[in-house]
Design an enzyme around this catalytic site. Structure first.
Site, PDB file in Angstrom:
ATOM      1  N   HIS A 579      81.397  63.060  32.915  1.00 43.08           N
ATOM      2  CA  HIS A 579      82.700  62.486  33.219  1.00 43.08           C
ATOM      3  C   HIS A 579      83.630  63.504  33.868  1.00 43.08           C
ATOM      4  O   HIS A 579      84.334  63.213  34.825  1.00 43.08           O
ATOM      5  CB  HIS A 579      83.353  62.067  31.894  1.00 43.08           C
ATOM      6  CG  HIS A 579      83.573  60.604  31.827  1.00 43.08           C
ATOM      7  ND1 HIS A 579      83.651  59.925  30.649  1.00 43.08           N
ATOM      8  CD2 HIS A 579      83.728  59.697  32.793  1.00 43.08           C
ATOM      9  CE1 HIS A 579      83.841  58.661  30.891  1.00 43.08           C
ATOM     10  NE2 HIS A 579      83.884  58.488  32.185  1.00 43.08           N
ATOM     11  N   GLU A 825      63.692  55.231  47.643  1.00 40.28           N
ATOM     12  CA  GLU A 825      63.934  56.225  46.587  1.00 40.28           C
ATOM     13  C   GLU A 825      62.626  56.734  45.995  1.00 40.28           C
ATOM     14  O   GLU A 825      62.590  57.768  45.342  1.00 40.28           O
ATOM     15  CB  GLU A 825      64.748  55.604  45.456  1.00 40.28           C
ATOM     16  CG  GLU A 825      66.102  55.114  45.903  1.00 40.28           C
ATOM     17  CD  GLU A 825      66.912  54.576  44.749  1.00 40.28           C
ATOM     18  OE1 GLU A 825      67.839  55.245  44.310  1.00 40.28           O
ATOM     19  OE2 GLU A 825      66.585  53.459  44.281  1.00 40.28           O
ATOM     20  N   ASP A 849      67.322  60.170  44.230  1.00 38.14           N
ATOM     21  CA  ASP A 849      66.063  59.842  43.548  1.00 38.14           C
ATOM     22  C   ASP A 849      64.856  60.226  44.383  1.00 38.14           C
ATOM     23  O   ASP A 849      63.847  60.687  43.848  1.00 38.14           O
ATOM     24  CB  ASP A 849      66.025  58.348  43.195  1.00 38.14           C
ATOM     25  CG  ASP A 849      66.765  58.074  41.893  1.00 38.14           C
ATOM     26  OD1 ASP A 849      66.577  58.858  40.952  1.00 38.14           O
ATOM     27  OD2 ASP A 849      67.537  57.106  41.828  1.00 38.14           O
ATOM     28  N   CYS A 896      72.297  57.011  51.588  1.00 37.62           N
ATOM     29  CA  CYS A 896      73.428  56.873  50.669  1.00 37.62           C
ATOM     30  C   CYS A 896      73.371  57.869  49.515  1.00 37.62           C
ATOM     31  O   CYS A 896      74.201  57.836  48.625  1.00 37.62           O
ATOM     32  CB  CYS A 896      73.521  55.453  50.132  1.00 37.62           C
ATOM     33  SG  CYS A 896      72.077  54.969  49.198  1.00 37.62           S
TER      34      CYS A 896
HETATM   35  C1  PEP Z   1      70.085  57.822  45.094  1.00 40.34           C
HETATM   36  O1  PEP Z   1      69.166  57.840  44.276  1.00 40.34           O
HETATM   37  O2  PEP Z   1      70.173  58.631  46.040  1.00 40.34           O
HETATM   38  C2  PEP Z   1      71.162  56.822  44.969  1.00 40.34           C
HETATM   39  C3  PEP Z   1      72.084  56.712  45.897  1.00 40.34           C
HETATM   40  O3  PEP Z   1      71.182  56.089  43.826  1.00 40.34           O
HETATM   41  P1  PEP Z   1      71.780  56.653  42.446  1.00 40.34           P
HETATM   42  O4  PEP Z   1      72.339  58.019  42.689  1.00 40.34           O
HETATM   43  O5  PEP Z   1      72.802  55.680  41.998  1.00 40.34           O
HETATM   44  O6  PEP Z   1      70.549  56.660  41.593  1.00 40.34           O
HETATM   45 MG    MG Z   2      68.936  56.131  42.916  1.00 41.74          MG
END
Ligand code: PEP
Ligand code: MG
Length: 962
Positions: A579, A825, A849, A896
Site C-alpha cells: 500500500h 502474460e 507476468d 500494459c
Molecule cells: C502484467 O502482468 O504485466 C499486468 C499488466 O497485469 P498485472 O500486473 O495486473 O498482473
Molecule cells: Mg498480469
C-alpha cells in the site's frame, strides 16, 4: 553484538604468573587497535576488586568502568595458555577472554560463555585445543532460543473450535516473522493433539524461520469433557531449540495448571510457562547497575539467594525466559540482564516473602556497585539483538546499492532516519472509569487528526485510505473489546492495543495478501491512538528537504508526509506492491523499498542519491557523483515541465509514427484524472479492484455503474477492460480457491473465471451494456481482454460466451465498437501467437507476468525481483513474436506492464512494432515526451541491438552506450 572470530584467538601462550598473563592480554588488545595502552591499569584494577574467574578454567579480564575511556573499539582477544596459570583466587586458568567494551556489550560474551560453563570437559578441551577454529568452536557456540513472548501469544481469540485456534496461533507466528506460509498450511491440514487439561498441540518444522511456541486461547469456553479446549499450543520446531520450552510445558501440565490458562492475562501465561508455579509469591526489581548483571553483581545476588531459607527463582519480566535458580551464577549471568530490565523473583512456602524482600533490597542497593535510579520515560533499556544474529553492516559510502524500485523519480538530499518510538505503559490500572475516559478522548483526538489529514489530502488514494482508517477507528466492536479489557483491570493502553492486535490477527487469518494489508492498516490506526495515550509524538523531521528512511511505512505515515520537504522515501522492508509504495507513487514521491536493515544504520544528515526509477541508492556520494546526479535531476525536472505542457499532443515518435499512450487504472473514479494527464484512453482497467472493493461479487447493475463512470469520463476515448484477474496470490474472499503450493502457477485469471462462467458472463454483459450508445450518443469504444490465457482453447471458451451475448443483446442496447483480445502474460501464448492472432482482435502484453514466467522469478520476491527485468532479451523475443504474428493478421498490440513506462524500454518496444503503451496515469506525459525523442528507424535499430544481447544487463548497457 560481540562475537568471537578466529582472528580474535591467540594460541599457545606462556606466562610466568597471572599478572604477566594479564599484561599479555592487554598488549593483545592494544595490538588489535581495540584499546590504548592505559587500559592495562584498568585490567589490573578490576582484578584487584574481585576475581574475573568465571569457571571451567576461563577468566574474563575487563577494565574498570573508569578505564573505558581507553577503549577505542569494542572487541575481544582470547589467549590460550595450554600449561595453565594459577589465578590469584586459587583457580587454574587455561583461557583468558579479554574484553574491551565501550558499553555493556560484553554481556553478550558472558551469556555465550555461561553455556560453555555448563559443558563437561570443556576446560581440558580448551587447554588441548590445537587450532583457533577449535577454540572458537568451543567458546562461541551461538545459542538459539525458541521464542515465546507477548508477540507469540494470541489470547481471547474468537474461535469456534480448536482448529481455528491452531490457525490463529500459526498466523500469530507468521506475523511475528517466525514461520512462512507453508508452516501455516501444514498446521491447517492437521488435527491438534490432546495434551490433557483442555490443552491441545499442533506442530510443524516446515518453513520455520525461527523456533517459537505460540499459544492461542479462546474468547469463550469451547467444548466439554475430553473435547474441552482451553488453549492450543502451536510449535515451530527447529533443531533442539524448543526443547526447554516443551519441558516447561510438560512441567506446567504436571503441576495441573493447564485448565485455567484461557482465563489468564498474557503476563500470567508467560509466568506459568516460565516455570513459576501458580502458588508462588513473586516480586519485581529493576536492574540498576550501569552495565547490567555482569559477573560481579551477579555473584553478590547469588550469595543473597543462597542465604535464604527457601529456594528463589528469577527470570526476566519480558520475553519467554525460564525462571532459573537465583543461587546459580552461570544461570543468573545467562539471563543477560541489562540496566533498566525488570527481574521477577519467585519463591514458595514459609520464608518466601522475606526471601523476596531480601532479593529486591539487594538489587536496589546496587549489588556492590554505586547505582543511579532508572529514569523511566527518559532512559531506555538497551535492546539485545537475537542471539546469533549479526548486526547489519553499515552501507559503504559513494557506492550504489540496489533495492526495489517503488516509485519513480530521483532525489538528492540528507537523510532523516525515523526510528519507531517505544510505547512504555503500565499493563494494569485500577481506575476503570478514568481509563475509559482517557481512551475515548484519545480515540476522538485520533479521529480528528485523521479528519484533518483526509481534508489536506484532497481526494485520491491517500484520502481513501485515510477515510478507511477513520471507519476502522469508529468500529464499535473495537471500542467494546477495549472497554472490556479496561473493565478487567487493564490500562487504557494495554486494553486498546490488545483489542487492535486481536482484530488484526483475525484479519490475517484469512491468509489473503490484500486482507493482510488491512491488518497493517489496523495496527497503524492502533498506534496513532496509542501514541496519543502515551503522549509520544514521532521524532520531529528537519525543516529542510530530506529523504525519509523507515523500517517500513504504514499508509498513514505516507499520508502524514510533508510533501513539500520529503524528497524521497527509503524503507528497509516492504515490496513494490505494498500500500505504501502505491501511495508513494500516487503522491509522486520517488521511493526505493525493501533495502534491508543496513539502511537503518545510516546516520541522520548523511547525503543520499535515491533513484526511484532504478531502485538504487548511493549514500554519501562523492562530489563528482553528486554533481552528475544533480545535473540529471535538473534535466529530469525540465523534461517533466515540458512533458506536462505537451501532454495533450498525440503520442508520436519524432518522425510522426503513431503510438497511443493510455493509462492503467484500478479505480474507475480516477479516469478523469488520467484524461487530464493526457491519457488517450484506458489501456488496462484492472477490474478485480472493483470486485475486491465489495464483500460479495458486485451484481450486474453495480458493475454497469462502475464501467459507465469510466466511459463517461473518457468521453469517447477507448476503454480496455481486463476481465476479472483473481485467484492464486490474490484471492477474492468470497471466491475461495483451494490451498495451492504454487499460487502463481495455480488457478488464477481466465482459468479461474472459466470455473464459474456465470460470473464472467455477468461481467461481459455489464461491460457491453455500459458501452451502449443512446440519446443521440454513439456507442463507446470498448476493448475487452482476457488475463493469463495460455492457448487458443481458453480464448475460445470465453469467446463463446461473448459471442452468445452479442447475439442475445440487441445492438442498440450494447457496445458496437467492441473488440475481444487476450493478454500475453504466459510464454506459451507468445510462442503460439500465430495461432491466436487469426482469431483475437488484439493482444496486450502484460510484461510483469510475462517476465515472471519467462525468467522463473516471483515478481514479488524481495531479493530476486530486482533481477526480474522485462528488458531481458528472452522477454523481448516473445514480444517480437507476438507483434509479428499480430501484424501479419492486421491486429494491434499494446504493452500494459510496467516495462511500457521504462524510459530505456520505450524505443525498444516501439522498434519491435508495439502500437500502444499503457502506463500509470502519472507517467503518461513523460512517456509521450520520450516518444518524441527518437524516430522509428532509430527505435528499430535499438530493438535489433537489444534482441542481439544475452542478458538484461547487456541490453541496458548496450542501449546506454549507443
Ligand atoms: C502484467 O502482468 O504485466 C499486468 C499488466 O497485469 P498485472 O500486473 O495486473 O498482473
Ligand atoms: Mg498480469
Amino acid at each position: 553484538m560481540l562475537t568471537l572470530g578466529q582472528d580474535d584467538i591467540l594460541l599457545d601462550r606462556k606466562a610466568a604468573d597471572w599478572r604477566a598473563a594479564l599484561d599479555q592480554a592487554s598488549e593483545a588488545l592494544v595490538e588489535a587497535g581495540l584499546v590504548a595502552p592505559g587500559y592495562r591499569d584498568g585490567l589490573h584494577a578490576r582484578e584487584a576488586q574481585s576475581s574475573t574467574f568465571l569457571g571451567n578454567a576461563i577468566a574474563i579480564p575487563h577494565g574498570t568502568p573508569e578505564s573505558r575511556t581507553h577503549v577505542q573499539r569494542t572487541g575481544v582477544r582470547v589467549l590460550q595458555f595450554p600449561a595453565g596459570i594459577d589465578w590469584h583466587d586459587g583457580n587454574r586458568v587455561y583461557v583468558l577472554v579479554t574484553i574491551a567494551a565501550q558499553n555493556d556489550e560484553h554481556l553478550d560474551i558472558l551469556r555465550q560463555l555461561t553455556h560453555v560453563l555448563d559443558r563437561e570437559g570443556v576446560a581440558e578441551r580448551l587447554a588441548a585445543a590445537g587450532s583457533r577454529a577449535e577454540v572458537a568452536g568451543l567458546l562461541s557456540k551461538a545459542v538459539v532460543e525458541a521464542r515465546l513472548d507477548d508477540e507469540t501469544l494470541c489470547l481471547n481469540f474468537p474461535a469456534r473450535d480448536r482448529l481455528e485456534l491452531a490457525l490463529a496461533a500459526a498466523a500469530r507466528l507468521r506475523q511475528a516473522g517466525c514461520v512462512g506460509n507453508d508452516f501455516v498450511a501444514d498446521i491447517a491440514s492437521q488435527s491438534p493433539l490432546s495434551l490433557g487439561q483442555g490443552l491441545w498441540f499442533a506442530t510443524s518444522a516446515n518453513d520455520v524461520k525461527a523456533p517459537a511456541l505460540s499459544l492461542a486461547t479462546p474468547e469463550a469456553a469451547i467444548g466439554q469433557g475430553d473435547s474441552a479446549v482451553s488453549g492450543v499450543f502451536c510449535l515451530a520446531a527447529q533443531g533442539n531449540a524448543h526443547r526447554s520450552l516443551l519441558e516447561r510445558l510438560t512441567a506446567l501440565l504436571e503441576r495441573g495448571e493447564g485448565k485455567d490458562l484461557h482465563q489468564l492475562s498474557a503476563e500470567s501465561v508467560l509466568a506459568r510457562l516460565s516455570g513459576e508455579s501458580a502458588s508462588a509469591q513473586t516480586a519485581r526489581a529493576r536492574v540498576l547497575n550501569a552495565h547490567g548483571l555482569h559477573a560481579r553483581p551477579a555473584k553478590q545476588l547469588i550469595q543473597v539467594a543462597r542465604r535464604q531459607s527457601v529456594s528463589v527463582r528469577v527470570r526476566l519480566a519480558d520475553g519467554s525466559g525460564e525462571a532459573v535458580s537465583a543461587a546459580s551464577l552461570t544461570k543468573v549471568i545467562g539471563l543477560g540482564a541489562r540496566r533498566g530490565q525488570q527481574l521477577v523473583f519467585s519463591a514458595e512456602g514459609e520464608g518466601a516473602s522475606q526471601a523476596l524482600d531480601a532479593m529486591c533490597e539487594a538489587m536496589q542497593g546496587g549489588l556492590g556497585e554505586v547505582v543511579q535510579p532508572f529514569e523511566e520515560g527518559r532512559e531506555h533499556v538497551a535492546s539485545t539483538p537475537p542471539e546469533g544474529a549479526k548486526p547489519p553492516e553499515p552501507l559503504p559510502a559513494d557506492t550504489p546499492y540496489q533495492a526495489v524500485a517503488a516509485s519513480p523519480g530521483m532525489a538528492i538530499a540528507p537523510l532523516f532516519v525515523m526510528r519507531t518510538p517505544r510505547f512504555d505503559y503500565p499493563e494494569r490500572a485500577s481506575d476503570a472509569a478514568e481509563q475509559k475516559r482517557r481512551l475515548e478522548a484519545s480515540i476522538k483526538e485520533g479521529a480528528e487528526q485523521l479528519e484533518a489529514l483526509v481534508h489536506s489530502a484532497q481526494g485520491g488514494e491517500v484520502a481513501e485510505i485515510l477515510s478507511m482508517h477513520e471507519e476502522m477507528l469508529d468500529d464499535p466492536e473495537l471500542h467494546q473489546a477495549a472497554h472490556e479489557g479496561i473493565q478487567e483491570g487493564y490500562s487504557a493502553e494495554a486494553a486498546w492495543w490488545t483489542a487492535i492486535e486481536t482484530a488484526a490477527r483475525a484479519q490475517e487469518m484469512l491468509a489473503d495478501r490484500l486482507l493482510a494489508e488491512r491488518a497493517a492498516d489496523l495496527r497503524d490506526v492502533g498506534r496513532r491512538v496509542l501514541g496519543i495515550l502515551c503522549d509520544i509524538s514521532l521524532p520531529t523531521p528537519p525543516d529542510h528537504p530530506y529523504i525519509l528512511v523507515m523500517d517500513d511505512v504504514g499508509p498513514s505515515d505516507v499520508a502524514r508526509l510533508d510533501t513539500s520537504r520529503v524528497r524521497g522515501l527509503l524503507t528497509a522492508r516492504g515490496g513494490a506492491t505494498a500500500h505504501s509504495a502505491i501511495l508513494a507513487r500516487a503522491l509522486g514521491i520517488p521511493a526505493v523499498v525493501g533495502a534491508g536493515e543496513r539502511v537503518l544504520t545510516l546516520e541522520d544528515g548523511v547525503e543520499m542519491i535515491l533513484d526511484g526509477e532504478r531502485g538504487r541508492i548511493t549514500p554519501a556520494p562523492s562530489t563528482e557523483r553528486r554533481q552528475r546526479a544533480e545535473l540529471s535531476l535538473k534535466e529530469h525536472q525540465r523534461l517533466e515541465r515540458e512533458a506536462w505542457a505537451a501532454r495533450f499532443e498525440e503520442g508520436r515518435t519524432r518522425d510522426g509514427h503513431r503510438v497511443e499512450v493510455a493509462a492503467n487504472l484500478g479505480n474507475t473514479a480516477h479516469t478523469a484524472d488520467a484524461v487530464e494527464r493526457g491519457a488517450e484512453g484506458v489501456g488496462l482497467l484492472r477490474t478485480e479492484f472493483i470486485f475486491m472493493a465489495h464483500s460479495q461479487a458486485p451484481d450486474l447493475e453495480t458493475q454497469i455503474g462502475e464501467y459507465k463512470e469510466a466511459m463517461d469520463a473518457l468521453n469517447g476515448l477507448p476503454l480496455v477492460a481486463r476481465t476479472l484477474d483473481v485467484g492464486g496470490d490474490k484471492p477474492l474472499p468470497y471466491w475461495p480457491v483451494p490451498q495451492e503450493d504454487n499460487p502463481f502457477l495455480g488457478l488464477r485469471g481466465i482459468r479461474l473465471a472459466l470455473t464459474q462462467p456465470e460470473v464472467l458472463e455477468t461481467q461481459l454483459r455489464a461491460l457491453l451494456l455500459a458501452a451502449a450508445g443512446g440519446d443521440n450518443r454513439p456507442g463507446r469504444p470498448l476493448r475487452i481482454m482476457l488475463p493469463m490465457v495460455k492457448d487458443i482453447a481458453e480464448f475460445r471458451a470465453a469467446k463463446a460466451i461473448f459471442d452468445r451475448l452479442l447475439e442475445e443483446i440487441p445492438a442498440e442496447q450494447r457496445a458496437t465498437d467492441v473488440q475481444l483480445g487476450v493478454m500475453i502474460e504466459v510464454p506459451s501464448c507468445a510462442l503460439l501467437a500465430p495461432t491466436l492472432a487469426a482469431e483475437v482482435d488484439f493482444f496486450s502484453v502484460g510484461t510483469n507476468d510475462l517476465t515472471q514466467y519467462t525468467l522463473a522469478i516471483d515478481r514479488g520476491h524481495p531479493a530476486l525481483s530486482a533481477q526480474s527485468d522485462g528488458l531481458h532479451p528472452a522477454v523481448l523475443r516473445l514480444i517480437q513474436m507476438t507483434v509479428d504474428a499480430a501484424h501479419a493478421h492486421g491486429k494491434w498490440v499494446g504493452v500494459c506492464g510496467e516495462l511500457a513506462s521504462d524510459a530505456q524500454a520505450v524505443p525498444v518496444l516501439v522498434g519491435l512494432g508495439v502500437d500502444e503503451l499503457s502506463v500509470s496515469a502519472r507517467q503518461v506525459p513523460m512517456v509521450k515526451a520520450r516518444l518524441r525523442d527518437f524516430d522509428l528507424a532509430d527505435a528499430k535499430a535499438q530493438a535489433e541491438l537489444a534482441l542481439a544481447q544475452a542478458t538484461s544487463d547487456d541490453v541496458r548497457n548496450a542501449l546506454e552506450v549507443r
